[in-house]
Design a protein around this motif. Structure first.
Motif, PDB file in Angstrom:
ATOM      1  N   ALA A  69     -31.819 117.719 -33.446  1.00 35.59           N
ATOM      2  CA  ALA A  69     -32.096 118.610 -32.322  1.00 35.59           C
ATOM      3  C   ALA A  69     -30.903 118.715 -31.380  1.00 35.59           C
ATOM      4  O   ALA A  69     -30.008 117.871 -31.369  1.00 35.59           O
ATOM      5  CB  ALA A  69     -33.327 118.113 -31.556  1.00 35.59           C
ATOM      6  N   SER A  70     -30.932 119.764 -30.574  1.00 38.62           N
ATOM      7  CA  SER A  70     -29.900 120.041 -29.578  1.00 38.62           C
ATOM      8  C   SER A  70     -30.474 119.815 -28.191  1.00 38.62           C
ATOM      9  O   SER A  70     -31.581 120.282 -27.891  1.00 38.62           O
ATOM     10  CB  SER A  70     -29.445 121.502 -29.742  1.00 38.62           C
ATOM     11  N   ALA A  71     -29.754 119.092 -27.345  1.00 37.12           N
ATOM     12  CA  ALA A  71     -30.260 118.728 -26.013  1.00 37.12           C
ATOM     13  C   ALA A  71     -29.951 119.822 -24.991  1.00 37.12           C
ATOM     14  O   ALA A  71     -28.789 120.214 -24.825  1.00 37.12           O
ATOM     15  CB  ALA A  71     -29.638 117.414 -25.565  1.00 37.12           C
ATOM     16  N   LEU A  72     -30.973 120.305 -24.303  1.00 37.43           N
ATOM     17  CA  LEU A  72     -30.746 121.309 -23.265  1.00 37.43           C
ATOM     18  C   LEU A  72     -29.900 120.765 -22.124  1.00 37.43           C
ATOM     19  O   LEU A  72     -29.151 121.517 -21.492  1.00 37.43           O
ATOM     20  CB  LEU A  72     -32.090 121.822 -22.718  1.00 37.43           C
ATOM     21  N   ARG A  73     -29.984 119.463 -21.862  1.00 39.10           N
ATOM     22  CA  ARG A  73     -29.239 118.882 -20.739  1.00 39.10           C
ATOM     23  C   ARG A  73     -27.727 118.970 -20.941  1.00 39.10           C
ATOM     24  O   ARG A  73     -26.957 118.820 -19.979  1.00 39.10           O
ATOM     25  CB  ARG A  73     -29.652 117.425 -20.530  1.00 39.10           C
ATOM     26  N   LEU A  74     -27.273 119.223 -22.183  1.00 34.27           N
ATOM     27  CA  LEU A  74     -25.844 119.327 -22.471  1.00 34.27           C
ATOM     28  C   LEU A  74     -25.351 120.768 -22.438  1.00 34.27           C
ATOM     29  O   LEU A  74     -24.163 121.022 -22.655  1.00 34.27           O
ATOM     30  CB  LEU A  74     -25.549 118.710 -23.846  1.00 34.27           C
ATOM     31  N   ARG A  75     -26.254 121.713 -22.169  1.00 32.83           N
ATOM     32  CA  ARG A  75     -25.897 123.123 -22.113  1.00 32.83           C
ATOM     33  C   ARG A  75     -25.477 123.536 -20.709  1.00 32.83           C
ATOM     34  O   ARG A  75     -25.797 122.866 -19.723  1.00 32.83           O
ATOM     35  CB  ARG A  75     -27.094 124.006 -22.513  1.00 32.83           C
TER      36      ARG A  75
END
Length: 414
Positions: A69-75
């Motif tokens: 998965a991809s973390a929204l907090r890193l966007r």
């Protein structure tokens, strides 16, 4: 107690995994012959959906999910643009967001593993019946049937099971039609990559036209660094986009196109609504075979209208009950939460503290509230889009967006 699940999408597989983990006898049937045969591209799971999944699947299964998965907090913060690419504003900061994005295919494959041998592919349910003793049965296309103590419809917005229960369709078209696709970041010019950034965003125009652009990177923005467990089908920075138009004869004709022809037709359709070509690069350079059409269906936003049947040994969950447009990004997460709620309620039946009828009734009451909540959020965007498809809406959009863009530019220069 044997539970039959009709539909092997995200909600059905999550339910099957949870029941199997708790030692229930379960059978889930899906018409697809391969779990990778699924529409859609990525799913956002908020903290509540992740908490539900932790209850439904074993820790090692959940870790596989996070590793893919991809973390929204890193966007970067989400953005709102107009049809000419002018920035209108930013969304909230994401540093503390617990939400993650994951490929729909990846999530479905992981949940299918959790369901294990309880998943039967290539089995199309054509009817719902009852035995002489009142037990529910699933009737298959080949005429065979399967008997259970409980039957759960997890078969989507056009659910056979929900229609059987309600006597009518439980959702209807919203008047908006969408076309989605994938565009690798490397296919875009450096200028457009810089404008879009590592964020999701929405570009809006008049006449109910909009372009959602979601950013997904399970490698660079990985939730976990466990590369040996990464199973994401997206292997680099990718924009998952959705083009939205009012439903009409013109958009119906677009639904018959495929590949390059559809891609060209979409950009032409935007251009006729006054969109600047530079804002359409993500569509023009999309992988042609990735583009597909889908209709926005929605159930009633009123809780009392959802699951409008008496509780019994046949029920439903997810989009079969609360079909939700993708404009809130919460539909799959709600189906997972439905599954966790039903597993918990059925646990009280096994323990002897409740009956099946009571457990199903309590589950459906909880689901009505949850479904109404997400539908209200999703339909705000749909109604706003439809409001722009009027003479007043066109004028208001044309006047407001330049003002917002100028105000945003001045604010950034301070």
């Amino acid at each position: 107690m044997h539970t039959i699940i009709v539909g092997g999408g995200i909600g059905g597989l999550a339910l099957a995994a949870g029941l199997r983990r708790q030692g229930f006898d379960v059978s889930v049937f899906d018409r697809d012959s391969d779990v990778a045969q699924t529409g859609g591209y990525h799913i956002t799971l908020d903290g509540r959906a992740q908490a539900a999944l932790r209850e439904l699947v074993a820790p090692e299964i959940f870790e596989r999910l996070l590793a893919s998965a991809s973390a929204l907090r890193l966007r970067d913060r989400d953005a709102l643009w107009d049809r000419r690419g002018r920035l209108l504003g930013y969304g909230p900061r994401l540093e503390d967001s617990p939400s993650v994005d994951i490929d729909r295919i990846t999530l479905r494959k992981i949940l299918a593993d959790a369901a294990g041998p309880d998943l039967y592919l290539g089995r199309t349910v054509t009817d719902i019946g009852r035995t002489a003793q009142g037990e529910p049965t699933a009737v298959f296309a080949d005429g065979s049937c399967c008997r259970g103590d409980l039957l759960v419809g997890a078969d989507g917005a056009h659910s056979l099971v929900a229609r059987h229960l309600a006597g009518h369709s439980t959702s209807e078209p919203t008047g908006i039609v969408g076309f989605s696709g994938r565009t690798g970041a490397e296919r875009l010019t450096a200028r457009e990559r810089h404008r879009l950034g590592t964020r999701s965003g929405m570009a809006v125009g008049p006449r109910a036209t909009a372009l959602y652009i979601g950013f997904l990177d399970p490698v660079g923005n990985a939730v976990l660094g466990a590369t040996d467990r990464r199973e994401a089908i997206t292997t680099g920075p990718t924009y998952i986009w959705g083009a939205m138009f009012p439903e009409s004869a013109a958009t119906d004709s677009l639904r018959t196109l495929r590949g390059d022809a559809l891609r060209s037709a979409l950009t032409a359709r935007f251009a006729r609504s006054g969109w600047r070509r530079s804002t359409l690069e993500v569509v023009e350079r999309a992988e042609p075979d990735s583009i597909a059409a889908f209709r926005f269906n929605a159930s009633s936003t009123r809780a009392r209208d959802l699951a409008p049947w008496a509780a019994g040994p046949v029920t439903a969950l997810g989009d079969a009950v609360h079909a939700t447009p993708p404009t809130a990004g919460m539909g799959a997460g709600a189906a997972i939460r439905d599954a966790a709620s039903l597993v918990a309620r059925l646990g009280t039946v096994v323990s002897g503290t409740s009956t099946l009828a009571v457990a199903v009734s309590e589950f459906e009451a909880d689901m009505r509230v949850r479904g109404s909540e997400i539908l209200v959020r999703a339909m705000r965007t749909v109604r706003w889009m439809r409001a722009t498809d009027t003479p007043l809406g066109v004028a208001a959009t044309g006047l407001a967006t330049p003002v917002l863009a100028t105000a945003n530019l001045l604010a950034r220069r301070r």
